[in-house]
Design an enzyme around this catalytic site. Structure first.
Site, PDB file in Angstrom:
ATOM      1  N   HIS A 120       0.819  -1.216   0.000  1.00 14.94           N
ATOM      2  CA  HIS A 120       0.000   0.000   0.000  1.00 14.94           C
ATOM      3  C   HIS A 120       0.850   1.261   0.000  1.00 14.94           C
ATOM      4  O   HIS A 120       0.381   2.318  -0.409  1.00 14.94           O
ATOM      5  CB  HIS A 120      -1.016  -0.014   1.155  1.00 14.94           C
ATOM      6  CG  HIS A 120      -0.475   0.251   2.518  1.00 14.94           C
ATOM      7  ND1 HIS A 120      -0.218  -0.747   3.436  1.00 14.94           N
ATOM      8  CD2 HIS A 120      -0.182   1.410   3.152  1.00 14.94           C
ATOM      9  CE1 HIS A 120       0.206  -0.223   4.564  1.00 14.94           C
ATOM     10  NE2 HIS A 120       0.243   1.085   4.416  1.00 14.94           N
TER      11      HIS A 120
ATOM     12  N   SER B  34       3.969   2.191   8.453  1.00 16.96           N
ATOM     13  CA  SER B  34       3.707   1.270   7.346  1.00 16.96           C
ATOM     14  C   SER B  34       5.009   1.002   6.603  1.00 16.96           C
ATOM     15  O   SER B  34       5.696   1.936   6.190  1.00 16.96           O
ATOM     16  CB  SER B  34       2.673   1.865   6.390  1.00 16.96           C
ATOM     17  OG  SER B  34       1.405   1.902   6.979  1.00 16.96           O
TER      18      SER B  34
ATOM     19  N   ASP C 154       1.255  -7.796   2.310  1.00 16.42           N
ATOM     20  CA  ASP C 154       1.352  -6.352   2.057  1.00 16.42           C
ATOM     21  C   ASP C 154       2.807  -5.917   1.880  1.00 16.42           C
ATOM     22  O   ASP C 154       3.420  -5.353   2.786  1.00 16.42           O
ATOM     23  CB  ASP C 154       0.698  -5.591   3.212  1.00 16.42           C
ATOM     24  CG  ASP C 154       0.404  -4.134   2.871  1.00 16.42           C
ATOM     25  OD1 ASP C 154       0.918  -3.653   1.831  1.00 16.42           O
ATOM     26  OD2 ASP C 154      -0.329  -3.477   3.632  1.00 16.42           O
TER      27      ASP C 154
END
Length: 713
Positions: A83, A644, A219
């Site tokens: 992402h 992240s 991810d």
């Protein structure tokens, strides 16, 4: 300086092992290092941060200003979240070459894809400059003048602090303005896409599973940093060579078990751990519900179009995910704050704080802090709510209005800085908006506008609504703007901006869309922003004093600075948790769990055919754990947005996972960290390696890495 002595004390007191906190890596010696070793760490603080030799901090750059990444090979190979790299993957995608759907893998370096404006920034050194920044500030009575002096000092120190020609100096504030630290950084501008799994792996579970555990999402995405022949930052060139990092992370094949030590290194964006109870109460009862309602309406409208049209799905995929991310986060945050009774916990602390103020004889300095907080938060409430409605509707979730607001800012540039500045800003805006219009769909945005403008007019504080929204017919207004405004088309947008400043402004002010945006923006800048800024400045000053008081009155407490997008360390353990009565979640998920969620043809829970074949054959290679393939795991690391892509390392500094989320029940950790339910979510490196090797057939990338078995020594 008295404050710095207190700060030093916080980092040297030996306490029993605890978890939670976002710690400055250059200040780990003492209390933090003792805690970490009590939790199982086998490294030293010097192994994590050193300016004299390579250390873990040299392997952890910030990715494009908003995520974290890590070096995983001596040839500049970089890992971050899917992402985080999503917009780059999307920008290279088309209906004919849909890398979002199919994935992308460069089988040789010549196939790696350049990315315009993508940057990766390394932190070179951390330097305390508090004394220089606060020089001459205490004697200034006005808060506004204090801030002006601080900015002047920051400018001076930033310009004079020693660095190499290709490096930058950045000063950031800590402990609400009680400490200032200068970071020397270097930014690489040639970063190429190397690999990304299909979205059915990289986004498996998509919005339904976002912020949720158990999780089965791969991810991750891979990039490579290129440098000039001297291994220094350089703009993209075919002559650039793969960057040789000062340090890269070995990758563990041994995985994790319950209670294993974990450390997450990264750039957490923003936390507000030391807010008073009045602020938290306002967030839970007023601000979050308003923002949630707006984004809920926008998402439902976009989703309706995306499910019917694949071209629109590609256009809006990244935007939708961005909007949905914080929409769901705010929902979980509000629920967590209520469940953990955060307001009551804050109120109890404030009672204790007031008693300590009296006991220490500090009434003159700190005795009225809480009373002033209560007064100012009550006064700012309608302005804060009005501000959030304006920001969410105008600048973030309605594209026509967001374009119009950029043009409104352009008009302000002309009024304040003149025609040359106007032209420079205009030319840049024309270039930037080309990418915006590539992913703009008039029909989608028109429906979003109609929904959101009604919420704005009906729910925002009435006393601050612009006249253009008073008794408006939303359907007629929507039809008028989207049929008449030139802001809905890039060619017409460029036509609006052609000519000198006066002719451009004349055309702009005749445009129906721009005129409407201007009515909203004028109202905001005249009736909302000034008073909000005035009261908020008082709150900022109070918060700084409140932070100073806590550091003085609680010298033995574990007090860490709020996150501010600077490099931090958070440590803890692999740990399951009980979110509610009679429910316990284990700490590790496996590919079996993904197959249990599998829904053929569903955009969130479909699974690629090859992955199903590998699962059926149990063809996991060296990445299996007792015949099962680990996918994700959770830990007690205190993370937030910006983490992240952060590396999760084991006790010896080997890469074991890639941080990408938090559990829904613990998203309130930005405001209140509760070790019982706050968990960060990481994709297991064995799953990452399995996807690269067995699924994608890109074993040459695995061969670049250093694979280790730390538990088999």
């Amino acid at each position: 300086m008295k404050f710095l002595k207190l700060l030093l004390l916080l980092f040297v007191l030996p306490l029993s092992a605890q978890q939670g906190g976002m710690w400055i890596p250059s200040l780990l010696s003492g209390m933090n290092e003792t805690e970490m070793k009590n939790l199982g760490m086998k490294m030293s603080a010097d192994d994590i941060y050193s300016v004299n030799h390579s250390s873990l901090k040299d392997a952890v750059p910030q990715f494009n200003g908003g995520c974290t990444s890590e070096m995983i090979s001596p040839k500049g190979l970089l890992l971050t979240n899917h992402h985080c790299g999503f917009s780059q993957i999307q920008s290279h995608s088309s209906v004919d070459h849909d890398y979002l759907t199919d994935g992308f893998w460069a089988m040789k370096m010549e196939d790696e894809l350049p990315n315009k404006d993508l940057v990766v920034t390394f932190m070179v050194s951390i330097n305390d400059v508090t004394a220089q920044i606060l020089e001459g500030v205490d004697a200034i009575p006005s808060e506004a003048e204090k801030q002006k002096k601080i900015q002047e000092n920051i400018t001076k120190v930033t310009a004079s602090f020693p660095k190499e020609a290709w490096q930058e100096n950045k000063v950031r504030t800590f402990f609400e303005g009680n400490q200032y630290i200068l970071f020397v950084t270097e930014t690489f501008k040639d970063v190429r896409l190397v690999g990304a799994p299909p979205s059915l792996i990289g986004k498996f579970g998509s919005d339904t599973d976002n912020w949720v555990w158990p999780r089965h999402t791969g991810d991750f995405s891979m990039f490579r940093i290129y440098a000039d022949k001297n291994n220094r930052p350089a703009a993209y060139s075919k002559d650039n060579v793969p960057y040789t990092p000062k340090h890269f992370l070995p990758v563990s094949l041994d995985g994790v078990q319950e209670d294993d030590f974990t450390m997450v290194f990264g750039y957490p964006g923003k936390t507000q751990e030391y807010l008073p109870s009045f602020a938290v109460d306002q967030i839970v009862k007023e601000l979050n519900p308003a923002k949630i309602e707006i984004r809920d309406a926008a998402l439902k409208t976009q989703d309706g179009f995306m499910r019917k049209d694949n071209a629109i799905k590609i256009q809006y995929a990244s935007k939708y995910a961005s909007v949905a991310n914080y929409w769901k986060k705010w929902i979980g945050e509000s629920q967590g704050l209520k469940k953990s009774n955060a307001v009551k916990i804050k109120q109890d602390f404030e009672k204790d704080f007031q008693q300590k103020v009296i006991a220490s004889g500090k009434q003159n300095e700190y005795g009225n802090l809480l009373t002033e907080f209560e007064k100012n938060y009550k006064e700012i409430a309608p302005y804060s709510l009005s501000r959030d409605y304006f920001m969410e509707v105008v600048t973030k979730n309605t594209e026509l209005l967001s374009v119009g607001y950029k043009l409104y800012q352009l008009e302000q540039v002309y009024a304040t800085k003149g025609e040359q500045a106007f032209n420079d800003r205009k030319d840049n805006l024309i270039k930037v908006q080309a990418d915006f219009y590539k992913d703009f769909n008039k029909n989608v945005d028109e429906k979003v506008f109609e929904k959101l403008i009604a919420i704005y007019a009906e729910k925002a504080p009435k006393q601050f609504l612009p006249t253009s929204l008073t008794n408006a017919d939303y359907k007629k207004l929507t039809t008028l703007l989207y049929s008449k405004s030139k802001l809905v088309d890039y060619a017409k947008f460029k036509e609006l901006l052609s000519g000198d400043a006066k002719s451009v402004l004349k055309k702009l002010n005749k445009d129906k869309g721009y005129a409407f945006v201007k009515s909203l923006a004028d109202n905001y800048t005249k009736n909302i922003a000034p008073k909000y800024d005035e009261i908020n400045l008082k709150i900022v000053a109070l918060q700084r004093t409140y932070m100073k008081a806590q550091l003085e009155l609680y010298p033995n407490s574990r007090i860490f600075p709020d996150a501010n997008s600077t490099l931090r360390v958070t440590y803890g353990k692999v740990k399951g948790y009980a979110p509610k009565d009679a429910t316990y979640y284990n700490a590790v998920t496996y590919l079996e769990g993904a197959m249990e969620k599998y829904i053929p043809g569903d955009y969130e829970f479909d699974i690629p055919k090859k992955l199903i074949e590998l699962y059926d054959a149990k063809d996991y290679g060296q990445y299996a754990d007792n015949g099962k393939l680990p996918v994700c795991f959770i830990g007690t690391n205190h993370t937030t947005g910006g983490n992240s892509g952060s590396p999760a390392v084991d006790a010896e500094g080997n890469l074991i996972g890639l941080n990408f989320d938090r559990v829904w029940e613990g998203t309130m950790s930005d405001i209140h960290y509760d070790p019982a339910i706050c968990r960060n979510v990481m994709v297991d490196m064995r799953y990452v390696l399995f996807i690269i090797d067995k699924f994608a057939g890109a074993k040459h990338l695995v061969d670049e890495m250093k694979l280790v078995h730390p538990k088999k020594k």
